[in-house]
Scaffold this active site. Structure first.
Site, short mmCIF file in Angstrom:
data_model
loop_
_atom_site.label_atom_id
_atom_site.label_comp_id
_atom_site.label_asym_id
_atom_site.label_seq_id
_atom_site.Cartn_x
_atom_site.Cartn_y
_atom_site.Cartn_z
N ARG A 82 35.46 53.12 37.10
CA ARG A 82 36.44 52.75 38.12
C ARG A 82 37.72 53.54 37.86
NH1 ARG A 82 40.28 48.04 38.28
NH2 ARG A 82 41.02 48.10 40.41
N HIS A 126 46.58 52.24 43.09
CA HIS A 126 46.84 51.46 41.88
C HIS A 126 48.31 51.74 41.49
CE1 HIS A 126 44.77 49.56 38.16
NE2 HIS A 126 46.06 49.54 37.93
N GLU A 171 45.22 44.86 42.84
CA GLU A 171 46.21 43.82 42.53
C GLU A 171 47.46 43.90 43.40
OE1 GLU A 171 47.01 43.99 38.33
OE2 GLU A 171 44.97 43.50 37.78
N ASN A 300 40.08 40.80 38.88
CA ASN A 300 40.63 41.16 37.58
C ASN A 300 41.05 39.88 36.89
OD1 ASN A 300 40.27 43.75 38.45
ND2 ASN A 300 42.44 44.28 38.51
N TYR A 302 42.34 38.01 33.13
CA TYR A 302 42.79 38.14 31.74
C TYR A 302 43.06 36.79 31.06
CZ TYR A 302 43.21 43.10 32.68
OH TYR A 302 42.91 44.41 32.99
N GLU A 381 38.22 44.27 36.27
CA GLU A 381 39.02 44.45 35.05
C GLU A 381 38.92 43.20 34.21
OE1 GLU A 381 43.19 45.46 35.34
OE2 GLU A 381 42.77 46.94 36.91
O1 IFM Z 1 47.04 47.81 32.82
C1 IFM Z 1 46.92 46.84 33.81
C2 IFM Z 1 46.22 47.42 35.02
O2 IFM Z 1 46.88 48.53 35.51
C3 IFM Z 1 46.17 46.39 36.11
N1 IFM Z 1 45.63 45.14 35.64
C4 IFM Z 1 46.14 44.60 34.41
C5 IFM Z 1 46.13 45.66 33.32
C6 IFM Z 1 46.69 45.07 32.02
O3 IFM Z 1 48.01 44.65 32.21
#
Ligand code: IFM
Length: 484
Positions: A82, A126, A171, A300, A302, A381
């Site tokens: 990606r 992005h 995002e 995405n 986290y 992500e």
């Molecule tokens: O590095 C970033 C990415 O560009 C977009 N999503 C979160 C990642 C970590 O912060």
């Protein structure tokens, strides 16, 4: 081997394993071959905006190392990559003339990926908006959405069927709220009215671009968008806390999901933000344009958040990571959430200060599947920054990252067991890179980049991931240091 973690989960043979990067974070070569400045060039050159004064001028120098980096992907057995395209390489001023050398760079990259048997998953935006467009108002200006559609059309014409998946935006939450609300990302504006307008214009840009791609390539084109949906929990069942969570969900998730997939804005957003904007930037017919059937929803993920109803005045700018886990700011990105308090989450945490909670990913995938059962999902992500060290043996034994990936990939499997239609997983990130306002201080790569020599060294997590891709089965985390 004994293990404390439940390994051995198998994934379907056609599940796509990949990794992700983004143009400004890895390419460097910001002045080469006709590229003009993006908002991130301007922002990072502004003193005090990026930790250590770092910029993407060199980054991981990927622009000059494509063959080597693709060989690395091949060595890791990646099935998909990606990447994102830097708009200012393709169309330096964001409108008008296209730059053949920029088109050639990505065309060559895509050819090489295809030749290597790696599926190109291409994100069009992005965050590196041409500065010239920001000078005209950026995402707060409706025109930017039309310019984005022209750019998307050109990419579809030039890259054509070589692209496996087209992702319009990465995002948009960050682009709108961090870029125009709290100002911790480029272009660094702190204007809540502009931030809400940016939300809408990004949605519109997605719809226009998706339509342009389909007009050029037909229905066979696989079109997607990637969202960083927030998994937020109320601190208690008290109605005030539940209402606080609903407010966060509305501005973080629903303002994207509902227009994109249901053709309307969430009713709650208008009263919630009435003191800021009347949303008159939404014009007749916009929602019909925004709602385009998509072939894949990229997610995405986290960490998670926890909120309650705020008692007293808002507290911000105390130097700790911001409530969303991004760099702290004097100005909150949480527009329309003045009476919401973001609580610290219990650990463990990554080097970003983000809590580690794989179960949130299972929940999120299942919720999306329940709400939009016909839309396939991919985790576009997921990954973690840790303070990596190079050991005496020259390796990076990044145990914590291996465990993070292990547990989150297992969480994806749990969601699939419960019925979620998840088609792929992309580690963030292939290599260490420019982590936006944190510069090079936070390392997310499964491959280490030595920023002095630009040498790449696969970390234990990369070797572990290679084993996962090879076998389609989650290897024990403890296996990682023994792999070579
Ligand atoms: O590095 C970033 C990415 O560009 C977009 N999503 C979160 C990642 C970590 O912060």
């Amino acid at each position: 081997m004994t293990t404390s973690r439940p390994s051995g989960r198998q994934f379907p043979a056609d599940f796509l394993w990949g990794s992700a990067t983004a143009s400004y974070q890895i390419e460097g070569a910001v002045h080469e071959d006709g590229r003009a400045p993006s908002i991130w060039d301007t922002f990072s050159a502004t003193p005090g905006k990026v930790l250590g004064g770092d910029t993407g001028a060199v980054a991981a120098d990927h622009y000059h190392r494509v063959p080597q980096d693709i060989a690395l992907m091949q060595d890791l057995g990646l099935q998909a990559y990606r990447l994102s395209v830097a708009w200012p390489r393709i169309q330096p001023l964001g409108s008008g003339e296209f730059n053949q050398r920029g088109l050639d760079f990505y065309s060559d990259l895509i050819d090489r990926l295809v030749e290597a048997g790696i599926a190109p998953v291409v994100t069009l935006y992005h965050w590196d908006l041409p500065q010239a467009l920001e000078d005209e108002g950026g995402w707060a200006n409706r025109e930017t959405a039309y310019r984005f559609a022209d750019y998307a059309r050109k990419l579809a014409e030039v890259f054509g069927e070589r692209v496996t998946v087209w992702t319009t935006l990465n995002e948009p939450w960050c682009a709108a709220y961090l870029g125009y609300g709290s100002g911790v990302h480029a272009p660094g504006r702190t204007d809540p009215v502009a931030a809400l307008a940016a939300v809408h214009h990004l949605n519109l840009a997605h719809g226009l671009a998706a339509r342009a791609i389909r007009e050029v390539l037909g229905e066979a084109a696989q079109v997607s968008i990637t969202l960083n949906l927030h998994v937020t929990r109320a601190a208690s069942d008290a109605p005030d806390d539940v209402a606080a969570k609903a407010k966060v969900d509305t501005v973080a998730n629903e303002v994207f999901l509902q227009p994109l997939l249901e053709g309307h804005y969430p009713a709650a957003v208008f009263p919630q933000t009435a003191h800021i904007s009347d949303w008159s930037f939404v014009q007749d017919g916009d929602l019909e344009l925004i709602q385009v059937p998509i072939d894949l929803l990229g997610i995405n993920y986290y960490s998670t958040g926890r909120v309650r109803r705020l008692e007293g005045a808002p507290v911000v700018g105390d130097g700790t990571p911001g409530p969303d886990g991004h760099k702290s700011s004097e100005v909150s990105p949480w527009i329309g959430c003045d009476d919401v308090e973001f609580l610290p989450q219990p650990g463990p945490h990554t080097a970003m200060g983000w809590n580690i909670e794989p179960g949130g990913l299972t929940e999120l995938l299942l919720e999306m599947h329940d709400r939009y059962p016909t839309v396939p999902l991919a985790v576009t992500e997921n990954g973690a920054a840790f303070a990596d060290e190079v050991s005496a043996d020259g390796r990076v034994h990044d145990v914590a990252r291996v465990e993070y990936l292990h547990d989150h990939i297992d969480a994806v499997g749990s969601a699939m067991d419960a019925g979620a239609d998840v088609r792929g997983y992309f580690v963030w990130s292939l290599m260490d890179n420019f982590e936006w306002a944190y510069g090079y201080d936070r390392r997310f790569g499964i491959v280490r980049v030595d920023y002095d020599t630009l040498e790449r060294t696969p970390k234990d997590s990369a070797l572990w991931y290679r084993e996962l891709v090879r076998t389609g089965t989650i290897p024990p985390a403890e296996l990682a240091p023994t792999l070579s």
